[in-house]
Design a protein around this motif. Structure first.
Motif, PDB file in Angstrom:
ATOM      1  N   GLU A  10     -37.005  -1.311 -13.515  1.00 32.38           N
ATOM      2  CA  GLU A  10     -38.184  -2.000 -12.989  1.00 32.38           C
ATOM      3  C   GLU A  10     -38.820  -2.876 -14.063  1.00 32.38           C
ATOM      4  O   GLU A  10     -38.757  -2.571 -15.251  1.00 32.38           O
ATOM      5  N   ILE A  11     -39.436  -3.929 -13.599  1.00 29.39           N
ATOM      6  CA  ILE A  11     -40.302  -4.730 -14.455  1.00 29.39           C
ATOM      7  C   ILE A  11     -41.695  -4.144 -14.281  1.00 29.39           C
ATOM      8  O   ILE A  11     -42.149  -3.929 -13.154  1.00 29.39           O
ATOM      9  N   HIS A  12     -42.362  -3.852 -15.377  1.00 25.67           N
ATOM     10  CA  HIS A  12     -43.669  -3.198 -15.333  1.00 25.67           C
ATOM     11  C   HIS A  12     -44.640  -4.048 -16.153  1.00 25.67           C
ATOM     12  O   HIS A  12     -44.521  -4.142 -17.363  1.00 25.67           O
ATOM     13  N   ILE A  13     -45.579  -4.665 -15.469  1.00 25.58           N
ATOM     14  CA  ILE A  13     -46.613  -5.461 -16.136  1.00 25.58           C
ATOM     15  C   ILE A  13     -47.851  -4.582 -16.208  1.00 25.58           C
ATOM     16  O   ILE A  13     -48.400  -4.185 -15.184  1.00 25.58           O
ATOM     17  N   ARG A  14     -48.289  -4.291 -17.418  1.00 25.42           N
ATOM     18  CA  ARG A  14     -49.359  -3.312 -17.635  1.00 25.42           C
ATOM     19  C   ARG A  14     -50.666  -3.956 -18.097  1.00 25.42           C
ATOM     20  O   ARG A  14     -50.667  -5.039 -18.652  1.00 25.42           O
ATOM     21  N   LEU A  45     -45.584 -12.855 -13.695  1.00 29.17           N
ATOM     22  CA  LEU A  45     -44.416 -12.801 -12.820  1.00 29.17           C
ATOM     23  C   LEU A  45     -43.754 -14.166 -12.693  1.00 29.17           C
ATOM     24  O   LEU A  45     -42.528 -14.282 -12.710  1.00 29.17           O
ATOM     25  N   GLU A  46     -44.570 -15.204 -12.556  1.00 31.17           N
ATOM     26  CA  GLU A  46     -44.054 -16.566 -12.407  1.00 31.17           C
ATOM     27  C   GLU A  46     -43.204 -16.980 -13.602  1.00 31.17           C
ATOM     28  O   GLU A  46     -42.196 -17.667 -13.447  1.00 31.17           O
ATOM     29  N   GLN A  47     -43.589 -16.543 -14.785  1.00 28.04           N
ATOM     30  CA  GLN A  47     -42.818 -16.865 -15.993  1.00 28.04           C
ATOM     31  C   GLN A  47     -41.405 -16.310 -15.928  1.00 28.04           C
ATOM     32  O   GLN A  47     -40.513 -16.782 -16.624  1.00 28.04           O
ATOM     33  N   HIS A  48     -41.195 -15.288 -15.102  1.00 29.91           N
ATOM     34  CA  HIS A  48     -39.883 -14.659 -14.967  1.00 29.91           C
ATOM     35  C   HIS A  48     -39.220 -14.992 -13.629  1.00 29.91           C
ATOM     36  O   HIS A  48     -38.227 -14.368 -13.256  1.00 29.91           O
ATOM     37  N   GLY A  49     -39.808 -15.959 -12.898  1.00 28.23           N
ATOM     38  CA  GLY A  49     -39.213 -16.387 -11.637  1.00 28.23           C
ATOM     39  C   GLY A  49     -39.567 -15.540 -10.434  1.00 28.23           C
ATOM     40  O   GLY A  49     -38.870 -15.565  -9.420  1.00 28.23           O
ATOM     41  N   TYR A  50     -40.661 -14.779 -10.515  1.00 32.72           N
ATOM     42  CA  TYR A  50     -41.077 -13.908  -9.424  1.00 32.72           C
ATOM     43  C   TYR A  50     -42.499 -14.251  -8.992  1.00 32.72           C
ATOM     44  O   TYR A  50     -43.182 -15.029  -9.639  1.00 32.72           O
ATOM     45  N   THR A  56     -43.398  -4.218  -5.921  1.00 33.31           N
ATOM     46  CA  THR A  56     -43.043  -3.058  -5.100  1.00 33.31           C
ATOM     47  C   THR A  56     -44.022  -1.901  -5.263  1.00 33.31           C
ATOM     48  O   THR A  56     -44.049  -0.995  -4.446  1.00 33.31           O
ATOM     49  N   ARG A  57     -44.828  -1.911  -6.330  1.00 34.84           N
ATOM     50  CA  ARG A  57     -45.835  -0.868  -6.549  1.00 34.84           C
ATOM     51  C   ARG A  57     -47.005  -1.465  -7.319  1.00 34.84           C
ATOM     52  O   ARG A  57     -46.815  -2.228  -8.256  1.00 34.84           O
ATOM     53  N   ILE A  58     -48.207  -1.086  -6.910  1.00 36.96           N
ATOM     54  CA  ILE A  58     -49.432  -1.456  -7.621  1.00 36.96           C
ATOM     55  C   ILE A  58     -50.114  -0.160  -8.042  1.00 36.96           C
ATOM     56  O   ILE A  58     -50.268   0.758  -7.238  1.00 36.96           O
ATOM     57  N   MET A 107     -42.057  -4.023 -10.186  1.00 39.90           N
ATOM     58  CA  MET A 107     -41.117  -4.618  -9.250  1.00 39.90           C
ATOM     59  C   MET A 107     -39.706  -4.377  -9.737  1.00 39.90           C
ATOM     60  O   MET A 107     -39.484  -4.164 -10.919  1.00 39.90           O
ATOM     61  N   THR A 108     -38.782  -4.395  -8.834  1.00 39.74           N
ATOM     62  CA  THR A 108     -37.365  -4.277  -9.165  1.00 39.74           C
ATOM     63  C   THR A 108     -36.774  -5.669  -9.179  1.00 39.74           C
ATOM     64  O   THR A 108     -36.918  -6.415  -8.194  1.00 39.74           O
ATOM     65  N   PRO A 109     -36.138  -6.065 -10.274  1.00 46.21           N
ATOM     66  CA  PRO A 109     -35.563  -7.413 -10.352  1.00 46.21           C
ATOM     67  C   PRO A 109     -34.509  -7.648  -9.261  1.00 46.21           C
ATOM     68  O   PRO A 109     -33.836  -6.707  -8.837  1.00 46.21           O
ATOM     69  N   LYS A 110     -34.387  -8.898  -8.873  1.00 46.99           N
ATOM     70  CA  LYS A 110     -33.368  -9.273  -7.901  1.00 46.99           C
ATOM     71  C   LYS A 110     -31.994  -9.136  -8.544  1.00 46.99           C
ATOM     72  O   LYS A 110     -31.821  -9.405  -9.720  1.00 46.99           O
TER      73      LYS A 110
END
Length: 111
Positions: A10-14, A45-50, A56-58, A107-110
């Protein structure tokens, strides 16, 4: 025998907060802080294309729930279609005196 595979990490933005990047102060209301935190998350997220639609979780960390119901329209507008899982953590106080909310977005990367 079927081989088990580990799903994508998962990508985790903290630690997204309602601190205004312009003046360094926290917004005065929970709704305003939530919007600032979500804007920071959307930018990350936008910086990584999302986008926020990929979340998927908040995880909400709140020092109190007063005013949280006023956030529902914003959350529904942004996440109503994707319905990410939600965790609500209540703490005695935030890391900073005026901090009302802190968000973590996962979120889980594509593939």
């Amino acid at each position: 025998m079927e081989k088990l595979t580990r799903p994508n990490a998962e990508i985790h933005i903290r630690h997204l907060t309602g601190r205004n990047p312009g003046n360094g102060e926290f917004a005065p209301s929970l709704v305003a802080q939530l919007r600032l935190a979500l804007a920071q998350g959307a930018s990350e997220l936008e910086q990584h294309g999302y986008s926020l639609r990929d979340v998927t979780r908040i995880i909400f960390t709140l020092s109190g729930t007063e005013g949280f119901s006023a956030c529902f329209s914003t959350l529904n507008e942004l996440f109503g279609q994707s319905c990410p899982a939600t965790t609500l953590r209540l703490v005695k106080s935030g890391r900073h005196q005026d901090e009302l909310v802190e968000l973590d977005l996962l979120m889980t990367p594509k593939s």
